[in-house]
Design a protein around this motif. Structure first.
Motif, PDB file in Angstrom:
ATOM      1  N   ARG A 160       0.822  -1.270   0.012  1.00 20.77           N
ATOM      2  CA  ARG A 160       0.126  -0.071  -0.113  1.00 20.77           C
ATOM      3  C   ARG A 160       0.682   1.306  -0.160  1.00 20.77           C
ATOM      4  O   ARG A 160       0.359   2.383  -0.665  1.00 20.77           O
ATOM      5  CB  ARG A 160      -0.952  -0.079   1.076  1.00 20.77           C
ATOM      6  CG  ARG A 160      -1.940   1.131   1.201  1.00 20.77           C
ATOM      7  CD  ARG A 160      -2.788   1.018   2.391  1.00 20.77           C
ATOM      8  NE  ARG A 160      -2.227   1.103   3.770  1.00 20.77           N
ATOM      9  CZ  ARG A 160      -2.789   0.965   4.642  1.00 20.77           C
ATOM     10  NH1 ARG A 160      -4.276   0.697   4.888  1.00 20.77           N
ATOM     11  NH2 ARG A 160      -2.250   0.972   6.041  1.00 20.77           N
TER      12      ARG A 160
ATOM     13  N   ILE B 291       1.997   1.616  -3.297  1.00 19.64           N
ATOM     14  CA  ILE B 291       1.131   2.275  -4.351  1.00 19.64           C
ATOM     15  C   ILE B 291       0.945   3.765  -4.117  1.00 19.64           C
ATOM     16  O   ILE B 291       0.648   4.871  -5.019  1.00 19.64           O
ATOM     17  CB  ILE B 291      -0.245   1.664  -3.987  1.00 19.64           C
ATOM     18  CG1 ILE B 291      -0.111   0.175  -4.561  1.00 19.64           C
ATOM     19  CG2 ILE B 291      -1.486   2.241  -4.637  1.00 19.64           C
ATOM     20  CD1 ILE B 291      -0.203   0.247  -6.270  1.00 19.64           C
ATOM     21  N   LYS B 292       0.834   4.313  -2.935  1.00 21.08           N
ATOM     22  CA  LYS B 292       0.743   5.689  -2.628  1.00 21.08           C
ATOM     23  C   LYS B 292       2.047   6.322  -3.211  1.00 21.08           C
ATOM     24  O   LYS B 292       1.627   7.530  -3.916  1.00 21.08           O
ATOM     25  CB  LYS B 292       0.859   5.896  -0.974  1.00 21.08           C
ATOM     26  CG  LYS B 292      -0.413   5.488  -0.329  1.00 21.08           C
ATOM     27  CD  LYS B 292      -0.384   5.891   1.183  1.00 21.08           C
ATOM     28  CE  LYS B 292      -1.675   5.174   2.018  1.00 21.08           C
ATOM     29  NZ  LYS B 292      -1.408   5.585   3.570  1.00 21.08           N
TER      30      LYS B 292
ATOM     31  N   HIS C 189      -6.847   9.422   0.695  1.00 18.53           N
ATOM     32  CA  HIS C 189      -7.941   9.004  -0.189  1.00 18.53           C
ATOM     33  C   HIS C 189      -8.637  10.513  -0.387  1.00 18.53           C
ATOM     34  O   HIS C 189      -8.864  11.156  -1.652  1.00 18.53           O
ATOM     35  CB  HIS C 189      -9.103   8.332   0.204  1.00 18.53           C
ATOM     36  CG  HIS C 189      -8.551   6.850   0.430  1.00 18.53           C
ATOM     37  ND1 HIS C 189      -8.414   6.247  -0.795  1.00 18.53           N
ATOM     38  CD2 HIS C 189      -8.451   6.397   1.557  1.00 18.53           C
ATOM     39  CE1 HIS C 189      -7.986   4.806  -0.131  1.00 18.53           C
ATOM     40  NE2 HIS C 189      -8.187   4.909   1.231  1.00 18.53           N
TER      41      HIS C 189
ATOM     42  N   TYR D 205      -4.704   2.851  -9.830  1.00 18.01           N
ATOM     43  CA  TYR D 205      -3.929   2.658  -8.666  1.00 18.01           C
ATOM     44  C   TYR D 205      -4.803   2.808  -7.492  1.00 18.01           C
ATOM     45  O   TYR D 205      -4.498   2.005  -6.467  1.00 18.01           O
ATOM     46  CB  TYR D 205      -2.734   3.697  -8.548  1.00 18.01           C
ATOM     47  CG  TYR D 205      -1.516   3.427  -9.548  1.00 18.01           C
ATOM     48  CD1 TYR D 205      -0.948   2.405  -9.271  1.00 18.01           C
ATOM     49  CD2 TYR D 205      -1.233   4.329 -10.629  1.00 18.01           C
ATOM     50  CE1 TYR D 205       0.311   2.387 -10.001  1.00 18.01           C
ATOM     51  CE2 TYR D 205      -0.138   4.091 -11.430  1.00 18.01           C
ATOM     52  CZ  TYR D 205       0.641   2.974 -10.914  1.00 18.01           C
ATOM     53  OH  TYR D 205       1.653   2.766 -11.661  1.00 18.01           O
ATOM     54  N   TRP D 206      -5.853   3.804  -7.519  1.00 17.02           N
ATOM     55  CA  TRP D 206      -6.566   4.177  -6.339  1.00 17.02           C
ATOM     56  C   TRP D 206      -7.531   2.900  -6.051  1.00 17.02           C
ATOM     57  O   TRP D 206      -7.624   2.507  -5.091  1.00 17.02           O
ATOM     58  CB  TRP D 206      -7.450   5.259  -6.814  1.00 17.02           C
ATOM     59  CG  TRP D 206      -8.006   5.976  -5.706  1.00 17.02           C
ATOM     60  CD1 TRP D 206      -7.686   5.716  -4.042  1.00 17.02           C
ATOM     61  CD2 TRP D 206      -8.867   6.964  -5.651  1.00 17.02           C
ATOM     62  NE1 TRP D 206      -8.552   6.771  -3.191  1.00 17.02           N
ATOM     63  CE2 TRP D 206      -9.200   7.477  -4.153  1.00 17.02           C
ATOM     64  CE3 TRP D 206      -9.449   7.858  -6.287  1.00 17.02           C
ATOM     65  CZ2 TRP D 206     -10.013   8.421  -3.782  1.00 17.02           C
ATOM     66  CZ3 TRP D 206     -10.183   8.964  -6.363  1.00 17.02           C
ATOM     67  CH2 TRP D 206     -10.576   9.228  -4.751  1.00 17.02           C
TER      68      TRP D 206
ATOM     69  N   TRP E 210      -5.581   0.744  -4.075  1.00 13.03           N
ATOM     70  CA  TRP E 210      -5.216   1.083  -2.640  1.00 13.03           C
ATOM     71  C   TRP E 210      -6.412   0.820  -1.813  1.00 13.03           C
ATOM     72  O   TRP E 210      -6.481   0.177  -0.610  1.00 13.03           O
ATOM     73  CB  TRP E 210      -4.916   2.505  -2.793  1.00 13.03           C
ATOM     74  CG  TRP E 210      -4.826   3.445  -1.694  1.00 13.03           C
ATOM     75  CD1 TRP E 210      -4.755   2.891  -0.275  1.00 13.03           C
ATOM     76  CD2 TRP E 210      -4.431   4.506  -1.437  1.00 13.03           C
ATOM     77  NE1 TRP E 210      -4.476   3.761   0.723  1.00 13.03           N
ATOM     78  CE2 TRP E 210      -4.435   5.129  -0.046  1.00 13.03           C
ATOM     79  CE3 TRP E 210      -4.220   5.830  -2.357  1.00 13.03           C
ATOM     80  CZ2 TRP E 210      -4.233   6.166   0.451  1.00 13.03           C
ATOM     81  CZ3 TRP E 210      -4.251   6.900  -1.723  1.00 13.03           C
ATOM     82  CH2 TRP E 210      -4.027   7.316  -0.366  1.00 13.03           C
ATOM     83  N   LYS E 211      -7.622   1.049  -2.498  1.00 14.47           N
ATOM     84  CA  LYS E 211      -8.688   0.607  -1.518  1.00 14.47           C
ATOM     85  C   LYS E 211      -8.950  -0.674  -1.081  1.00 14.47           C
ATOM     86  O   LYS E 211      -9.304  -1.039  -0.213  1.00 14.47           O
ATOM     87  CB  LYS E 211     -10.134   1.421  -2.416  1.00 14.47           C
ATOM     88  CG  LYS E 211     -10.157   2.800  -2.357  1.00 14.47           C
ATOM     89  CD  LYS E 211     -11.273   3.155  -3.422  1.00 14.47           C
ATOM     90  CE  LYS E 211     -11.301   4.508  -3.549  1.00 14.47           C
ATOM     91  NZ  LYS E 211     -12.472   5.116  -4.639  1.00 14.47           N
TER      92      LYS E 211
ATOM     93  N   ASP F  84      -6.463  -1.724   1.566  1.00 17.70           N
ATOM     94  CA  ASP F  84      -7.353  -1.161   2.857  1.00 17.70           C
ATOM     95  C   ASP F  84      -8.231  -2.143   3.361  1.00 17.70           C
ATOM     96  O   ASP F  84      -8.273  -2.499   4.679  1.00 17.70           O
ATOM     97  CB  ASP F  84      -7.892   0.193   2.402  1.00 17.70           C
ATOM     98  CG  ASP F  84      -7.046   1.330   2.476  1.00 17.70           C
ATOM     99  OD1 ASP F  84      -5.742   1.158   2.851  1.00 17.70           O
ATOM    100  OD2 ASP F  84      -7.522   2.375   2.069  1.00 17.70           O
TER     101      ASP F  84
END
Length: 282
Positions: free
Chosen positions: A74, A77-78, A101, A123-124, A127-128, A131
């Motif tokens: 994660r 990715i950020k 976010h 990418y987002w 990420w989600k 999470d």
């Protein structure tokens, strides 16, 4: 392989490759030479096997280890999202806001490029999803703590929180596998390197051998512990003017895990001297 051999009645040991002696001038390495060298060392009793965890122990470690891997993914990715925004000039190189976010949503409002928005969204989404999976594993780790008899002893130690305890307990257990503190410090990689000759004794940085996951947690816990345990705080304050804060906090980490081992050995909870508010601000 070790377990399969044991099931067939074949006694064997697992040895760390770096612990096998080699000649300083050795320049030829073949499988045959390695086998002959290990056989000779084994016959001479100069090979010591590593402790092999049980299958149950390995399974209990899977939750925290997998969670850490997902957290690292994660973070990657950020960082990739941040670099994409920087590439398009939507974020400055010295931007110190943490990638969240909310920030991603705000920055996406500054571009009309459909291609860029599609890339960031890809990418987002990852990420989600990460999470979500990290949250699921965290819940499972909390449930695991309820059935671990060693969890409470680690939780009593200063600076060791619920997640830190869940990493330490499956990895170290009650620490009965270590005959002394030297073995424990070596396993966690908190032993300093030493270059001594004659009357000159010089100790350098830690060896960084052993379990890096444990070393990171113990050092992180040590920073919190010096704010809670007066004895550890005073030890750190005496030490760091001579050694620097990094070496001093490693020494605190050694003392912390040594005291936790003593608590297991004596079957008591960690005894802590609380620091008052004046000591914290001094």
């Amino acid at each position: 392989m070790h377990r399969e051999l044991m099931r067939h009645g074949i006694d064997n040991i697992v040895v760390h490759a770096a612990s096998i002696e080699i000649a300083a001038n050795a320049r030829v390495k073949t499988d045959k030479r390695d086998a002959q060298k290990m056989a000779a060392l084994l016959e001479a009793g100069r090979l010591r096997g590593n402790r092999i965890p049980s299958e149950q122990e390995e399974q209990r470690r899977m939750l925290t280890r997998t969670r850490q891997q997902l957290v690292e993914e994660r973070t990657a990715i950020k960082n990739q999202i941040r670099m994409k925004f920087h590439q398009l000039g939507l974020i400055e190189y010295d931007e110190n806001r943490s990638m969240s976010h909310r920030l991603v949503k705000e920055l996406l409002g500054g571009t009309d490029s459909s291609e860029f928005r599609l890339v960031i969204q890809a990418y987002w989404n990852i990420w989600k999803k990460l999470d979500e999976e990290i949250c699921n594993l965290t819940g499972a780790i909390k449930e695991q703590a309820k059935t671990d008899p060693h969890d409470a002893t680690y939780r009593w130690a200063p600076g060791v929180g619920p997640l830190s305890a869940r990493i330490l307990a499956p990895e170290l257990g009650d620490m009965s596998q270590f005959n002394n503190e030297r073995q424990l410090f070596s396993y966690t990689g908190l032993t300093p390197c030493e270059y001594s000759s004659g009357e000159n004794i010089r100790r350098g940085h830690i060896s960084r051998q052993g379990n890096s996951r444990l070393r990171a947690i113990l050092v992180e816990s040590a920073w919190r512990a010096i704010q809670k345990d007066r004895a550890l705080g005073e030890f750190f304050e005496r030490l760091y003017p001579r050694t620097g804060k990094k070496r001093a906090i490693v020494a605190v980490a050694r003392k912390l895990i040594g005291r936790i081992r003593a608590a297991f050995h004596n079957q008591v909870n960690y005894q802590m001297e609380y620091r008052n508010s004046k000591a914290l601000t001094a």
